[in-house]
Design a protein around this motif. Structure first.
Motif, PDB file in Angstrom:
ATOM      1  N   ASN A 127       0.827  -1.209   0.000  1.00  0.00           N
ATOM      2  CA  ASN A 127       0.000   0.000   0.000  1.00  0.00           C
ATOM      3  C   ASN A 127       0.869   1.270   0.000  1.00  0.00           C
ATOM      4  O   ASN A 127       0.479   2.303   0.545  1.00  0.00           O
ATOM      5  CB  ASN A 127      -0.934  -0.014   1.207  1.00  0.00           C
ATOM      6  CG  ASN A 127      -2.140  -0.904   0.955  1.00  0.00           C
ATOM      7  OD1 ASN A 127      -3.122  -0.486   0.338  1.00  0.00           O
ATOM      8  ND2 ASN A 127      -2.032  -2.160   1.378  1.00  0.00           N
ATOM      9  N   ASN A 128       2.051   1.124  -0.616  1.00  0.00           N
ATOM     10  CA  ASN A 128       2.903   2.301  -0.849  1.00  0.00           C
ATOM     11  C   ASN A 128       3.521   2.938   0.397  1.00  0.00           C
ATOM     12  O   ASN A 128       3.845   4.117   0.387  1.00  0.00           O
ATOM     13  CB  ASN A 128       2.142   3.374  -1.628  1.00  0.00           C
ATOM     14  CG  ASN A 128       1.872   2.924  -3.043  1.00  0.00           C
ATOM     15  OD1 ASN A 128       2.708   2.263  -3.662  1.00  0.00           O
ATOM     16  ND2 ASN A 128       0.682   3.232  -3.555  1.00  0.00           N
ATOM     17  N   ILE A 129       3.618   2.160   1.454  1.00  0.00           N
ATOM     18  CA  ILE A 129       4.347   2.659   2.619  1.00  0.00           C
ATOM     19  C   ILE A 129       5.772   2.114   2.535  1.00  0.00           C
ATOM     20  O   ILE A 129       5.971   0.901   2.525  1.00  0.00           O
ATOM     21  CB  ILE A 129       3.688   2.202   3.946  1.00  0.00           C
ATOM     22  CG1 ILE A 129       2.211   2.574   3.980  1.00  0.00           C
ATOM     23  CG2 ILE A 129       4.449   2.797   5.144  1.00  0.00           C
ATOM     24  CD1 ILE A 129       1.910   4.056   4.018  1.00  0.00           C
ATOM     25  N   SER A 130       6.741   2.989   2.471  1.00  0.00           N
ATOM     26  CA  SER A 130       8.134   2.573   2.328  1.00  0.00           C
ATOM     27  C   SER A 130       8.872   2.750   3.655  1.00  0.00           C
ATOM     28  O   SER A 130       8.781   3.805   4.293  1.00  0.00           O
ATOM     29  CB  SER A 130       8.809   3.418   1.231  1.00  0.00           C
ATOM     30  OG  SER A 130      10.142   3.025   1.061  1.00  0.00           O
ATOM     31  N   PHE A 131       9.584   1.711   4.055  1.00  0.00           N
ATOM     32  CA  PHE A 131      10.358   1.775   5.310  1.00  0.00           C
ATOM     33  C   PHE A 131      11.394   0.658   5.266  1.00  0.00           C
ATOM     34  O   PHE A 131      11.309  -0.240   4.410  1.00  0.00           O
ATOM     35  CB  PHE A 131       9.435   1.624   6.530  1.00  0.00           C
ATOM     36  CG  PHE A 131       8.582   0.391   6.474  1.00  0.00           C
ATOM     37  CD1 PHE A 131       8.990  -0.789   7.083  1.00  0.00           C
ATOM     38  CD2 PHE A 131       7.366   0.393   5.781  1.00  0.00           C
ATOM     39  CE1 PHE A 131       8.209  -1.938   7.010  1.00  0.00           C
ATOM     40  CE2 PHE A 131       6.588  -0.755   5.709  1.00  0.00           C
ATOM     41  CZ  PHE A 131       6.997  -1.923   6.318  1.00  0.00           C
ATOM     42  N   GLU A 132      12.348   0.690   6.175  1.00  0.00           N
ATOM     43  CA  GLU A 132      13.447  -0.282   6.161  1.00  0.00           C
ATOM     44  C   GLU A 132      13.245  -1.381   7.196  1.00  0.00           C
ATOM     45  O   GLU A 132      12.688  -1.132   8.267  1.00  0.00           O
ATOM     46  CB  GLU A 132      14.782   0.411   6.475  1.00  0.00           C
ATOM     47  CG  GLU A 132      15.255   1.344   5.385  1.00  0.00           C
ATOM     48  CD  GLU A 132      16.626   1.945   5.686  1.00  0.00           C
ATOM     49  OE1 GLU A 132      17.155   1.694   6.793  1.00  0.00           O
ATOM     50  OE2 GLU A 132      17.144   2.661   4.821  1.00  0.00           O
ATOM     51  N   THR A 133      13.721  -2.575   6.865  1.00  0.00           N
ATOM     52  CA  THR A 133      13.816  -3.596   7.911  1.00  0.00           C
ATOM     53  C   THR A 133      15.122  -3.358   8.660  1.00  0.00           C
ATOM     54  O   THR A 133      16.073  -2.794   8.134  1.00  0.00           O
ATOM     55  CB  THR A 133      13.832  -5.019   7.329  1.00  0.00           C
ATOM     56  OG1 THR A 133      14.855  -5.096   6.352  1.00  0.00           O
ATOM     57  CG2 THR A 133      12.496  -5.335   6.668  1.00  0.00           C
ATOM     58  N   TRP A 134      15.137  -3.747   9.901  1.00  0.00           N
ATOM     59  CA  TRP A 134      16.298  -3.547  10.775  1.00  0.00           C
ATOM     60  C   TRP A 134      16.915  -4.909  11.019  1.00  0.00           C
ATOM     61  O   TRP A 134      16.411  -5.696  11.795  1.00  0.00           O
ATOM     62  CB  TRP A 134      15.818  -2.905  12.072  1.00  0.00           C
ATOM     63  CG  TRP A 134      16.881  -2.144  12.806  1.00  0.00           C
ATOM     64  CD1 TRP A 134      17.361  -2.385  14.042  1.00  0.00           C
ATOM     65  CD2 TRP A 134      17.581  -0.986  12.343  1.00  0.00           C
ATOM     66  NE1 TRP A 134      18.319  -1.463  14.372  1.00  0.00           N
ATOM     67  CE2 TRP A 134      18.467  -0.585  13.344  1.00  0.00           C
ATOM     68  CE3 TRP A 134      17.543  -0.238  11.148  1.00  0.00           C
ATOM     69  CZ2 TRP A 134      19.323   0.511  13.221  1.00  0.00           C
ATOM     70  CZ3 TRP A 134      18.389   0.851  11.025  1.00  0.00           C
ATOM     71  CH2 TRP A 134      19.259   1.218  12.050  1.00  0.00           C
ATOM     72  N   GLY A 135      17.939  -5.220  10.289  1.00  0.00           N
ATOM     73  CA  GLY A 135      18.478  -6.577  10.307  1.00  0.00           C
ATOM     74  C   GLY A 135      17.744  -7.401   9.262  1.00  0.00           C
ATOM     75  O   GLY A 135      16.990  -6.876   8.445  1.00  0.00           O
ATOM     76  N   THR A 136      17.964  -8.708   9.310  1.00  0.00           N
ATOM     77  CA  THR A 136      17.399  -9.567   8.272  1.00  0.00           C
ATOM     78  C   THR A 136      15.952  -9.964   8.602  1.00  0.00           C
ATOM     79  O   THR A 136      15.525  -9.913   9.754  1.00  0.00           O
ATOM     80  CB  THR A 136      18.238 -10.857   8.115  1.00  0.00           C
ATOM     81  OG1 THR A 136      18.455 -11.393   9.426  1.00  0.00           O
ATOM     82  CG2 THR A 136      19.573 -10.540   7.477  1.00  0.00           C
ATOM     83  N   ARG A 137      15.198 -10.320   7.578  1.00  0.00           N
ATOM     84  CA  ARG A 137      13.804 -10.706   7.720  1.00  0.00           C
ATOM     85  C   ARG A 137      13.709 -12.023   8.486  1.00  0.00           C
ATOM     86  O   ARG A 137      14.435 -12.980   8.210  1.00  0.00           O
ATOM     87  CB  ARG A 137      13.196 -10.862   6.318  1.00  0.00           C
ATOM     88  CG  ARG A 137      11.692 -11.060   6.298  1.00  0.00           C
ATOM     89  CD  ARG A 137      11.197 -11.098   4.861  1.00  0.00           C
ATOM     90  NE  ARG A 137       9.815 -11.553   4.766  1.00  0.00           N
ATOM     91  CZ  ARG A 137       8.782 -10.756   4.463  1.00  0.00           C
ATOM     92  NH1 ARG A 137       8.996  -9.462   4.243  1.00  0.00           N
ATOM     93  NH2 ARG A 137       7.567 -11.246   4.377  1.00  0.00           N
ATOM     94  N   GLY A 138      12.844 -12.037   9.493  1.00  0.00           N
ATOM     95  CA  GLY A 138      12.664 -13.253  10.274  1.00  0.00           C
ATOM     96  C   GLY A 138      11.709 -14.214   9.603  1.00  0.00           C
ATOM     97  O   GLY A 138      11.150 -13.934   8.536  1.00  0.00           O
ATOM     98  N   GLU A 139      11.499 -15.324  10.283  1.00  0.00           N
ATOM     99  CA  GLU A 139      10.569 -16.347   9.754  1.00  0.00           C
ATOM    100  C   GLU A 139       9.154 -15.781   9.660  1.00  0.00           C
ATOM    101  O   GLU A 139       8.517 -15.831   8.614  1.00  0.00           O
ATOM    102  CB  GLU A 139      10.543 -17.569  10.690  1.00  0.00           C
ATOM    103  CG  GLU A 139      11.767 -18.431  10.647  1.00  0.00           C
ATOM    104  CD  GLU A 139      11.799 -19.296   9.385  1.00  0.00           C
ATOM    105  OE1 GLU A 139      10.872 -20.093   9.165  1.00  0.00           O
ATOM    106  OE2 GLU A 139      12.780 -19.135   8.610  1.00  0.00           O
ATOM    107  N   GLU A 140       8.699 -15.226  10.797  1.00  0.00           N
ATOM    108  CA  GLU A 140       7.320 -14.740  10.842  1.00  0.00           C
ATOM    109  C   GLU A 140       7.233 -13.259  11.169  1.00  0.00           C
ATOM    110  O   GLU A 140       6.269 -12.597  10.790  1.00  0.00           O
ATOM    111  CB  GLU A 140       6.547 -15.533  11.907  1.00  0.00           C
ATOM    112  CG  GLU A 140       6.605 -17.036  11.686  1.00  0.00           C
ATOM    113  CD  GLU A 140       5.345 -17.721  12.185  1.00  0.00           C
ATOM    114  OE1 GLU A 140       4.708 -17.162  13.102  1.00  0.00           O
ATOM    115  OE2 GLU A 140       4.998 -18.794  11.638  1.00  0.00           O
TER     116      GLU A 140
END
Lengths: 342, 342, 342, 342
Positions: free
Chosen positions: B305-318
């Protein structure tokens, strides 16, 4: 007041500023990974006649020289340069701060001679104690030089050849590159620079940008891992697209070259006016920097009439060398006003 | 697209850009010796409640940290910092490239503890082999920290005291200073920073400027001859007034603080929205950076829905930790749009 | 074979070696904190006529120069030296590797002129752009110089004065100090050196030790925290007493000075022999290094008769400059054998 | 007094000293270009089972580490090491002074784990911001470690493999190499070291020499132009043959290995004596350094009976960790005297 002090006294060329304003509200990824920077790099590659050179956008000249030279040299090597070279004189020891000696050569109105370069390298390796000395690891020249002079194509070809025979890269400081390329009596093109140098930079700060220098690496063996080095040198802008946007404006439709041509035309008009009135041009410069030996009375007369310019060295008893510089912001009426006062 | 990626993704605050445009055609002397820079420095001194601190305007944060730390430390000294400190992690070894070790301390959501600082110094000098080790020569902290957290006034006073008892300076990295000062639950003012730190910098890049960091030296014994060092580090802009013009705009009428307050208010609105819906704020940040642990499904929903933001570290399982950052360019409707999607 | 190649081709003077052998089996604390080192430092202080100078024992000359200069200079400063100075030519860029420029002055048979030093400093601070240049932060001279020449007491006093007026320290490289002090036409004593220099070193390697250089710091404001810097430069010997034992042997009963006097007497005998036969002494050296312009036929004749010596620069068409050096190991019969061949 | 303080408290092994005495009066060319050095290098190559490795002779350990690491790393790289590694703790920041970060890994009684090394490298390159961080450019380990522990052959093979898979060199600090090779429960030979490391050094200072460390470069792609770097680091001895003579003595007939074996046998006798009396060996060291937790009463008892040794860390309330070290100079009667006091 009319300013001939330098080519970095005003802000950006209106087209460059406009590009910054138009894009100001946009959000882009940081550190130069944006599409403006990518596009600017493509435009630069195209202008250079290169398809796969690497291009990096940095902020200022001293920073660029230090980062490039630090990245190229091995620990035991130094950089050859004219005694008058910017890195040898006016960078507060930035090269030495990276651990490297500037190995100086005699200069001839800012230029080095290929015979001096060749002789230095030959004598170095003939010296039995050469491992106790600093090895020549690259050659730095500026185009145009700090004196406004330029190399001929033949001279550049010879310098390139002597470097490559000795297996050391040729690096060209192009802080004022546009003005060197625009020299009416010159025969060097941007494509020549790109063909003969292993690395060079295209100066933006002094040619219409607010700031910015574009490093072009044509030798694929050099400057691997240059991005972390740029970061390490504090030269990686968070809002990196500012560099991309500006170089895009400069290279989209040839603005970079136009600025150079206009300023050189104006500088030569100034030269003609001084020389025709009998004053001496102390350097035979075909670019946007002109140096004259003037009576102090004339210097005072001009200054009292709102003409601003720098003396070159200290004021003499009766005469003093002065420098007049044109840039994107110099107008025809500036030239007319100056000439009218002579 | 609505951006919560960082506070340096857009250009300059309109008032800052306007100031650059209005002054663009003027000619001024270079290298920061112009009147805009002088005026900006006076405004900064006034805001700090200081009359004679020295102020220097540099371009970027890593550059500023390296130049300051290089100028303060003796050759045998290193700089104490949190293990999570920007200089310890994200400056490509800029401090070490100047010859100095970053002596790391445990961090508590980005903050160091005064007891850890004191213990490090005590143990160092109790060690019989301390002359074979790197001496702690200054303390670096960030305000707010890289985790968005802030020190209380008491904590800053204690850190200042432990440093001065050990005769080492306290240096505060204020890349996001405005946001730290605007923290509603904070009790630290700019004047407190100025009183307690020996050197600190007021970040412009992340608070409405195109670029620029203002170094304030309150300790008269430090950083003599800093201008040649700025030049040596490639941090002296030819068109230095660009920094003066921007900081003038930021400090003339309190714009710097307004940007901070607005962005923090927005960030706390985001925090409240997430927390009220049961999501975890993984750091208790009172500033413009917020960290949440979100289900990957929600992350994907927001992004689609066009919200841009960063993950902090790597993507987890869930679930994955993400970061939301507000800045001068964040609008109320940006916040509303985000909240409506939760 | 009879050797006149250099003063470091043989091992240690028998008395020095004996001292090492006699103490070999003892156990002492490491890193120069032993009583031999302490005693050697006291003997050196006494010989210098100083009661509270700090003395440090390092291993080699290049190492000593780099460590001292690195410790004295601020980051923005360079070191003034003759263009022929060892640090400018023959240390593989060790000074630059520490981040500092060697600012070169013209040399006159290895010596600098006080007027050149003064003019350099004056012109530097008169230059409006001096903050973009490398500031002169200390003066390096060698006594005797790389050409075997020495300064008169008056010259040293003038150099000391010009330095102290400019508030920069005078540093004297005494790699061959004993030979300079022994020059029959010289008027400089060790006490003079100690009085006029802020820092100097007493060379052991070339004066009878296996290795070792004793740094004397007479200016109490300089080189605080020098021990960790020595360690950082890899110049702190684990078995530090080896340096103490050797300098103790050299300074207990004046052996250091005797070695110098003997070698200078021998060198002057060589000089007299060559000159009396009409050959040219290309440098007017009063110390243990002598330079002659000899016909290649004589060079070949000597070499074929087991006289070993170095050419100075490349071999000429008919004549070549050569160097003859005497040291602790040169015997009277060596001199006689050489003279007999002329 | 009987000394167990360290393996560098006495002078040279009698055979090494004898070699220095016998050759003392000879004249040889300087800077390690003599035949003794050449012969020593050949003996070392032979002992390593290598025919064309390059060997360089330096003076001390910190110096060797700094010179090697400076020569191997690119400007943007750092060196991986255990948190307890000598370069990380006890070299006064020598590595950082060369511009490089020491990237620390957890240590297990001085050793690093291959899984930690692999994980560090993997995570580094998975991090999107890795160009803002210091790249792992080589791995430093010590054999034996600062705790006296050793790697098994399998562990060394795994470390070598993980390094080479990541295309970074493995460097082994062998300051006490002889003691590691002599560990009765060890399975690593000098040939294994030479096969698995890209560079390592064979420590002389702590194994019977007055001073000296032999760097062996087995990877032909590394450390080209190392001699000028050695000179630049102040590590090139004028009387370079002193190193050659000593290593010749150590490697001509296996003396180097004998010293190691003898000292390890003695250290294990000490360990057995302490443990059999119920005291705790706090590190399970199979080499010449042994660490025990002793009641302060015993410590005082031993010291008052002329047994000299170091405490490891600060003195505890009732018990303190101490270190006992054996070396070439430890005699059987030294061991007997100690054991008799337990």
């Amino acid at each position: 007041m009319i300013y001939f002090d330098s080519d970095y006294t005003a802000g950006a060329h209106p087209e460059v500023l406009e590009a910054l304003c138009v894009t100001n509200g946009e959000h882009t990824i940081g550190y130069g990974c944006d599409s403006y920077s990518e596009n600017a790099k493509n435009l630069i590659r195209k202008a250079c006649g290169l398809t796969d050179a690497r291009v990096y956008l940095l902020v200022g000249g001293t920073q660029t020289n230090a980062t490039v030279i630090d990245g190229v040299l091995a620990r035991h090597e130094g950089v050859l340069a004219a005694q008058s070279g910017h890195i040898a004189v006016h960078e507060s020891g930035a090269i030495e701060a990276c651990g490297h000696k500037v190995l100086t050569l005699p200069h001839y109105q800012g230029k080095v001679k290929v015979t001096d370069v060749g002789a230095f390298i030959d004598e170095f390796y003939r010296d039995e104690t050469y491992e106790h000395m600093v090895a020549p690891g690259m050659l730095y020249i500026s185009f145009p030089t700090e004196y406004g002079t330029i190399y001929t194509l033949k001279e550049l070809e010879d310098l390139s050849e002597v470097c490559h025979k000795a297996d050391i890269p040729l690096y060209i400081d192009g802080a004022r590159l546009a003005y060197g390329l625009a020299a009416t009596e010159g025969d060097v093109t941007l494509q020549d620079i790109a063909r003969l140098a292993d690395i060079f930079y295209i100066g933006g700060t002094k040619v219409g940008a607010l700031f910015g220098e574009a490093v072009v690496v044509t030798n694929p063996n050099l400057l691997h891992h240059f991005t972390p080095l740029i970061k390490q040198h504090g030269a990686l802008m968070a809002k990196g697209r500012l560099l991309g946007v500006q170089f895009e404006a400069l290279f989209r439709d040839g603005l970079y070259f136009e600025i150079g041509q206009k300023a050189v035309r104006q500088a030569l008009a100034i030269k003609k006016a001084f020389v025709s009135r009998g004053y001496t041009a102390v350097v035979d410069s075909p670019t946007n920097q002109q140096f004259f030996l003037l009576p102090n009375t004339l210097i005072d007369h001009l200054r009292s009439n709102n003409i601003s310019f720098e003396t070159w060295g200290t004021r003499g008893e009766e005469q003093t060398t002065v420098r007049f510089v044109t840039g994107w912001a110099t107008t025809e009426s500036d030239i007319d006003a100056l000439v009218a006062l002579l």
